[in-house]
Design a protein around this motif. Structure first.
Motif, PDB file in Angstrom:
ATOM      1  N   ASP A 159       0.829  -5.639 -13.023  1.00 61.49           N
ATOM      2  CA  ASP A 159       1.935  -5.241 -12.140  1.00 61.49           C
ATOM      3  C   ASP A 159       3.149  -4.827 -12.966  1.00 61.49           C
ATOM      4  O   ASP A 159       3.131  -4.875 -14.193  1.00 61.49           O
ATOM      5  N   ASP A 160       4.229  -4.438 -12.283  1.00 64.94           N
ATOM      6  CA  ASP A 160       5.397  -3.842 -12.937  1.00 64.94           C
ATOM      7  C   ASP A 160       6.464  -4.835 -13.375  1.00 64.94           C
ATOM      8  O   ASP A 160       7.548  -4.412 -13.772  1.00 64.94           O
ATOM      9  N   ARG A 161       6.193  -6.120 -13.344  1.00 66.79           N
ATOM     10  CA  ARG A 161       7.237  -7.089 -13.717  1.00 66.79           C
ATOM     11  C   ARG A 161       7.754  -6.835 -15.132  1.00 66.79           C
ATOM     12  O   ARG A 161       8.913  -7.120 -15.426  1.00 66.79           O
ATOM     13  N   GLY A 162       6.936  -6.282 -16.002  1.00 67.92           N
ATOM     14  CA  GLY A 162       7.367  -5.958 -17.360  1.00 67.92           C
ATOM     15  C   GLY A 162       8.329  -4.767 -17.407  1.00 67.92           C
ATOM     16  O   GLY A 162       9.049  -4.578 -18.372  1.00 67.92           O
ATOM     17  N   LEU A 163       8.352  -3.965 -16.329  1.00 67.79           N
ATOM     18  CA  LEU A 163       9.262  -2.815 -16.255  1.00 67.79           C
ATOM     19  C   LEU A 163      10.620  -3.175 -15.654  1.00 67.79           C
ATOM     20  O   LEU A 163      11.608  -2.490 -15.891  1.00 67.79           O
ATOM     21  N   TYR A 164      10.650  -4.228 -14.834  1.00 71.27           N
ATOM     22  CA  TYR A 164      11.895  -4.624 -14.171  1.00 71.27           C
ATOM     23  C   TYR A 164      12.869  -5.167 -15.213  1.00 71.27           C
ATOM     24  O   TYR A 164      12.480  -5.525 -16.328  1.00 71.27           O
ATOM     25  N   LYS A 165      14.142  -5.257 -14.842  1.00 73.59           N
ATOM     26  CA  LYS A 165      15.128  -5.800 -15.782  1.00 73.59           C
ATOM     27  C   LYS A 165      14.783  -7.259 -16.079  1.00 73.59           C
ATOM     28  O   LYS A 165      14.084  -7.927 -15.307  1.00 73.59           O
ATOM     29  N   GLU A 166      15.285  -7.742 -17.191  1.00 70.77           N
ATOM     30  CA  GLU A 166      14.967  -9.095 -17.635  1.00 70.77           C
ATOM     31  C   GLU A 166      15.342 -10.131 -16.576  1.00 70.77           C
ATOM     32  O   GLU A 166      16.445 -10.105 -16.025  1.00 70.77           O
ATOM     33  N   GLY A 167      14.408 -10.991 -16.253  1.00 67.80           N
ATOM     34  CA  GLY A 167      14.637 -12.039 -15.256  1.00 67.80           C
ATOM     35  C   GLY A 167      14.351 -11.607 -13.825  1.00 67.80           C
ATOM     36  O   GLY A 167      14.396 -12.417 -12.912  1.00 67.80           O
ATOM     37  N   GLY A 195       0.794  -1.214   0.000  1.00 67.69           N
ATOM     38  CA  GLY A 195       0.000   0.000   0.000  1.00 67.69           C
ATOM     39  C   GLY A 195       0.829   1.268   0.000  1.00 67.69           C
ATOM     40  O   GLY A 195       0.332   2.353  -0.304  1.00 67.69           O
ATOM     41  N   GLU A 196       2.095   1.142   0.335  1.00 70.39           N
ATOM     42  CA  GLU A 196       2.995   2.299   0.382  1.00 70.39           C
ATOM     43  C   GLU A 196       3.407   2.697  -1.040  1.00 70.39           C
ATOM     44  O   GLU A 196       3.563   1.851  -1.917  1.00 70.39           O
ATOM     45  N   ILE A 197       3.591   3.992  -1.266  1.00 63.21           N
ATOM     46  CA  ILE A 197       4.025   4.488  -2.577  1.00 63.21           C
ATOM     47  C   ILE A 197       5.532   4.706  -2.532  1.00 63.21           C
ATOM     48  O   ILE A 197       6.038   5.425  -1.674  1.00 63.21           O
ATOM     49  N   VAL A 228       7.392   5.974 -10.066  1.00 64.97           N
ATOM     50  CA  VAL A 228       6.573   6.167  -8.869  1.00 64.97           C
ATOM     51  C   VAL A 228       5.396   5.203  -8.951  1.00 64.97           C
ATOM     52  O   VAL A 228       4.517   5.379  -9.797  1.00 64.97           O
ATOM     53  N   HIS A 229       5.374   4.168  -8.090  1.00 67.90           N
ATOM     54  CA  HIS A 229       4.263   3.205  -8.063  1.00 67.90           C
ATOM     55  C   HIS A 229       4.009   2.723  -6.645  1.00 67.90           C
ATOM     56  O   HIS A 229       4.811   2.936  -5.743  1.00 67.90           O
ATOM     57  N   ARG A 230       2.887   2.023  -6.473  1.00 68.23           N
ATOM     58  CA  ARG A 230       2.457   1.518  -5.168  1.00 68.23           C
ATOM     59  C   ARG A 230       2.918   0.073  -4.973  1.00 68.23           C
ATOM     60  O   ARG A 230       2.888  -0.732  -5.901  1.00 68.23           O
ATOM     61  N   VAL A 231       3.336  -0.262  -3.756  1.00 69.68           N
ATOM     62  CA  VAL A 231       3.711  -1.630  -3.408  1.00 69.68           C
ATOM     63  C   VAL A 231       2.425  -2.430  -3.250  1.00 69.68           C
ATOM     64  O   VAL A 231       1.522  -2.034  -2.503  1.00 69.68           O
TER      65      VAL A 231
END
Length: 163
Positions: free
Chosen positions: A140-148, A99-101, A114-117
């Motif tokens: 969710d942001d998994r597509g934004l994280y580095k590969e793997g 819930g934290e940003i 800037v995103h929410r946990v």
């Protein structure tokens, strides 16, 4: 260089005459022009150094490498809109909670996000991994994280939104 026109009138021959009048006015001032220039440069340097000291002081007080950030996208609407300023803190002893940003950087990208946990995994040894998502995003942001990479760690956090 002044040309005489009609009786008693003088017209300037060039724009340099205007500066000549300004030079005459400056002679009445108590300091030389080189001293005034030095004073202006010194004044400007003091303003710049004061701004840098305030910025470095904020970094120390907040524990964040960037205590103030600007929201660059609409992924957090309606909570935050494009152009909003966020004030951040990043105290290492504070646990990250759902819930934290947070503002985080991903390896290979220069711009912080800037995103929410939305999920937190905490191990017995104290290691924390978490997943983020923009309020206005479908996934969710998994597509934004580095590969793997499927989760973020505390080392990825630039700061947490406090205001």
């Amino acid at each position: 260089m002044v040309r005489a026109g009609a009786v008693g009138t003088h017209l300037p021959t060039s724009s340099l005459d205007i500066f000549g009048d300004l030079r005459k006015m400056n002679k009445r001032q108590p300091y030389s022009s080189s001293f005034r220039l030095y004073y202006q440069v010194l004044n400007f340097a003091m303003i710049v150094s004061s701004a840098l000291m305030i910025w470095k002081g904020l970094i120390v007080l907040t524990g964040s490498e960037s205590p103030i950030v600007v929201v660059l996208s609409g992924s957090m609407e309606p909570a935050f809109h494009r152009g909003d300023l966020l004030f951040l803190t990043n105290f290492r002893e504070d646990p990250i909670r759902a819930g934290e940003i947070v503002v985080f950087k991903v390896e290979g990208r220069d711009i912080p996000i800037v995103h929410r946990v939305i999920k937190v995994h905490e191990k017995d040894n104290g290691d924390i991994k978490f997943l983020t998502k923009g309020d206005n995003n479908e996934v969710d942001d998994r597509g934004l994280y580095k590969e793997g990479q499927n989760w973020l760690e505390k080392k990825d956090v630039v700061g947490r939104a406090r205001g």
